[in-house]
Design a protein around this motif. Structure first.
Motif, PDB file in Angstrom:
ATOM      1  N   GLN A  57      66.595  76.697  41.264  1.00  0.00           N
ATOM      2  CA  GLN A  57      65.561  77.588  40.822  1.00  0.00           C
ATOM      3  C   GLN A  57      65.545  79.290  40.476  1.00  0.00           C
ATOM      4  OE1 GLN A  57      62.986  76.626  44.001  1.00  0.00           O
ATOM      5  NE2 GLN A  57      62.675  74.877  43.587  1.00  0.00           N
ATOM      6  N   LEU A  58      66.639  79.463  39.925  1.00  0.00           N
ATOM      7  CA  LEU A  58      66.869  80.898  39.724  1.00  0.00           C
ATOM      8  C   LEU A  58      66.143  81.573  38.634  1.00  0.00           C
ATOM      9  CD1 LEU A  58      70.946  79.506  38.824  1.00  0.00           C
ATOM     10  CD2 LEU A  58      70.483  80.617  41.174  1.00  0.00           C
ATOM     11  N   ALA A  59      66.231  82.821  38.633  1.00  0.00           N
ATOM     12  CA  ALA A  59      65.373  83.522  37.393  1.00  0.00           C
ATOM     13  C   ALA A  59      66.269  84.109  37.286  1.00  0.00           C
ATOM     14  CB  ALA A  59      64.428  84.545  38.346  1.00  0.00           C
ATOM     15  N   ALA A  60      66.433  84.487  36.036  1.00  0.00           N
ATOM     16  CA  ALA A  60      67.153  85.117  35.316  1.00  0.00           C
ATOM     17  C   ALA A  60      67.501  86.809  35.832  1.00  0.00           C
ATOM     18  CB  ALA A  60      67.390  84.637  33.872  1.00  0.00           C
ATOM     19  N   GLU A  61      66.325  87.900  36.085  1.00  0.00           N
ATOM     20  CA  GLU A  61      66.044  89.388  36.379  1.00  0.00           C
ATOM     21  C   GLU A  61      67.260  88.938  37.551  1.00  0.00           C
ATOM     22  OE1 GLU A  61      63.521  86.513  35.466  1.00  0.00           O
ATOM     23  OE2 GLU A  61      63.098  86.978  33.450  1.00  0.00           O
ATOM     24  N   GLY A  62      66.497  87.959  38.181  1.00  0.00           N
ATOM     25  CA  GLY A  62      67.511  88.493  39.477  1.00  0.00           C
ATOM     26  C   GLY A  62      69.075  88.372  39.571  1.00  0.00           C
ATOM     27  N   LEU A  63      69.173  87.881  38.826  1.00  0.00           N
ATOM     28  CA  LEU A  63      70.929  87.641  38.862  1.00  0.00           C
ATOM     29  C   LEU A  63      71.595  88.652  37.904  1.00  0.00           C
ATOM     30  CD1 LEU A  63      70.949  83.536  38.208  1.00  0.00           C
ATOM     31  CD2 LEU A  63      72.504  84.624  39.462  1.00  0.00           C
ATOM     32  N   LEU A  64      71.141  89.441  36.721  1.00  0.00           N
ATOM     33  CA  LEU A  64      70.762  90.001  36.271  1.00  0.00           C
ATOM     34  C   LEU A  64      70.793  91.231  37.128  1.00  0.00           C
ATOM     35  CD1 LEU A  64      69.396  89.417  32.677  1.00  0.00           C
ATOM     36  CD2 LEU A  64      71.719  89.252  33.316  1.00  0.00           C
ATOM     37  N   GLY A  65      70.157  91.456  37.605  1.00  0.00           N
ATOM     38  CA  GLY A  65      69.905  93.120  38.671  1.00  0.00           C
ATOM     39  C   GLY A  65      71.653  92.747  39.342  1.00  0.00           C
ATOM     40  N   MET A  66      72.663  92.037  39.786  1.00  0.00           N
ATOM     41  CA  MET A  66      73.494  92.277  40.423  1.00  0.00           C
ATOM     42  C   MET A  66      74.749  92.590  38.945  1.00  0.00           C
ATOM     43  SD  MET A  66      72.918  91.386  43.677  1.00  0.00           S
ATOM     44  CE  MET A  66      70.990  91.926  43.525  1.00  0.00           C
ATOM     45  N   ARG A  67      74.095  92.861  37.543  1.00  0.00           N
ATOM     46  CA  ARG A  67      75.039  93.232  36.991  1.00  0.00           C
ATOM     47  C   ARG A  67      76.417  92.766  36.710  1.00  0.00           C
ATOM     48  NH1 ARG A  67      77.518  97.464  37.953  1.00  0.00           N
ATOM     49  NH2 ARG A  67      76.784  97.940  39.795  1.00  0.00           N
ATOM     50  N   PRO A  68      76.193  91.063  36.780  1.00  0.00           N
ATOM     51  CA  PRO A  68      77.448  89.725  36.747  1.00  0.00           C
ATOM     52  C   PRO A  68      78.205  90.190  35.447  1.00  0.00           C
ATOM     53  CG  PRO A  68      75.540  88.811  36.627  1.00  0.00           C
ATOM     54  CD  PRO A  68      75.213  90.149  36.893  1.00  0.00           C
ATOM     55  N   THR A  69      79.457  90.075  35.753  1.00  0.00           N
ATOM     56  CA  THR A  69      80.273  90.094  34.289  1.00  0.00           C
ATOM     57  C   THR A  69      80.494  87.996  33.867  1.00  0.00           C
ATOM     58  OG1 THR A  69      82.749  90.303  34.841  1.00  0.00           O
ATOM     59  CG2 THR A  69      81.511  92.195  34.245  1.00  0.00           C
ATOM     60  N   MET A  70      80.325  87.597  35.161  1.00  0.00           N
ATOM     61  CA  MET A  70      80.519  86.208  34.780  1.00  0.00           C
ATOM     62  C   MET A  70      79.042  85.600  35.962  1.00  0.00           C
ATOM     63  SD  MET A  70      84.450  84.202  35.749  1.00  0.00           S
ATOM     64  CE  MET A  70      84.397  85.349  34.977  1.00  0.00           C
ATOM     65  N   VAL A  71      79.494  84.517  35.289  1.00  0.00           N
ATOM     66  CA  VAL A  71      78.510  83.378  37.155  1.00  0.00           C
ATOM     67  C   VAL A  71      79.221  82.068  36.391  1.00  0.00           C
ATOM     68  CG1 VAL A  71      76.153  82.224  36.890  1.00  0.00           C
ATOM     69  CG2 VAL A  71      76.042  84.186  36.164  1.00  0.00           C
ATOM     70  N   ILE A  72      79.410  81.805  37.759  1.00  0.00           N
ATOM     71  CA  ILE A  72      80.489  80.422  37.917  1.00  0.00           C
ATOM     72  C   ILE A  72      79.297  79.619  38.740  1.00  0.00           C
ATOM     73  CG2 ILE A  72      82.095  79.360  38.112  1.00  0.00           C
ATOM     74  CD1 ILE A  72      83.931  81.760  38.335  1.00  0.00           C
ATOM     75  N   ALA A  73      78.913  78.613  38.293  1.00  0.00           N
ATOM     76  CA  ALA A  73      77.807  77.256  38.823  1.00  0.00           C
ATOM     77  C   ALA A  73      77.846  76.367  38.441  1.00  0.00           C
ATOM     78  CB  ALA A  73      76.514  78.173  37.978  1.00  0.00           C
ATOM     79  N   SER A  74      77.067  75.590  39.629  1.00  0.00           N
ATOM     80  CA  SER A  74      77.485  74.168  39.660  1.00  0.00           C
ATOM     81  C   SER A  74      76.810  73.777  38.139  1.00  0.00           C
ATOM     82  CB  SER A  74      77.047  72.988  41.015  1.00  0.00           C
ATOM     83  OG  SER A  74      76.439  72.026  40.647  1.00  0.00           O
TER      84      SER A  74
END
Length: 290
Positions: A78-95
């Protein structure tokens, strides 16, 4: 062993194939900011020595302690892109279970490198995950493989010495809510077999809620539960109040085995350690009872 060798060959081919998942920012540089999603994924990233670059994790990431202290981006499904982008990631590694798909698409559209890692529930799949993430990060998986294989060998040796295969019923329940059991094709099923035991819920595929009558019919010799789940139920006494549990052989003998949640459920880099712990407990003279 042949399955592991095949997995290694496949990983080598993937690593040399154009278009495979790679870091947009070279791993190990100060600019690398990683968000990990999925408990096993997070464990592997830290085990490979890249934990210093992780800036946030999902709520299923319960190990190591350093990961627990990091900001959370929600539950992996149940991810929200806005919350993830708020972390300023260069990479997301996910299941591979991470989602919804729209959120993953938004991340990629924003220029974030997203690597989805297979969540196959076999020991070969667990080993392949380590190799895949090591390839993404540009890290050497050899030290992680070494501890993984060492503990797994010890678990298999422990299981081989056992004279019987106890019937283990793995239960997940939080605070008295719906109780689910782990059947075939689950990480817990793999763990039970590695420990030299039989899954009392082998008639079930995946994870499923069972009636009290169905629980009794499993004739479980031991009950396996995540430690946090057991605590939320009020300990063994609370678990025995769950309909059907007290009527099983395990319930009558109070043979309840509690394990660290992610150790039991994750099938990550500590899979060998998990199998060894369960083997020792389930084959103990008291069946690991509490």
């Amino acid at each position: 062993m042949k399955g592991w060798l095949s997995a290694i060959v496949v990983l080598a081919i993937v690593a040399l194939t154009p278009g495979c998942d790679r870091a947009a920012t070279p791993p190990g540089t100060s600019e690398t900011r990683i968000v990990t999603v999925g408990g096993a994924v997070t464990e592997i990233v830290f085990a490979l020595g890249a934990g210093d670059h992780v800036v946030a994790v999902d709520t299923s990431s319960l190990h190591p302690e350093a990961a627990i202290r990091l900001p959370k981006v929600g539950y992996q499904r149940q991810l929200a892109a806005e919350g993830l982008l708020g972390m300023r990631p260069t990479m997301v590694i996910a299941s591979a279970e991470a989602g919804p798909p729209a959120a993953i698409d938004q991340l990629r559209g924003a220029g974030v490198h997203v690597a989805l890692v297979d969540s196959e529930t076999t020991i070969e799949g667990a080993r392949a995950r380590i190799g895949k993430i090591a390839s993404i990060l540009g890290r050497d998986p050899a030290p992680v493989y070494a501890s993984f294989d060492r503990d797994l060998a010890r678990a298999l040796a422990e299981a081989a010495r056992a004279r019987e295969k106890p019937r283990v019923l793995a239960i997940y329940s939080r605070g008295g809510g719906a109780m689910h059991v782990f059947g075939r094709d689950t990480a817990v099923d793999t763990l039970i077999h590695l420990a030299g035991a039989a899954n009392a819920a082998s008639a079930v595929e995946g994870t499923k809620a069972l009636t009290a009558e169905a629980v009794v019919q499993t004739s479980a010799d031991a009950i396996l539960v995540p430690a946090r789940g057991l605590d939320s139920l009020g300990g063994v006494s609370g678990l025995l109040k769950v309909p059907g549990v007290a009527e099983t052989p395990a319930g009558r003998a109070r043979r309840v085995i509690a394990m660290d949640d992610l150790l039991m459920l994750g099938l990550g880099p500590r899979a060998g350690e998990a199998a060894l712990e369960l083997a020792r407990k389930v084959h103990a003279p008291d069946g690991g009872g509490r």
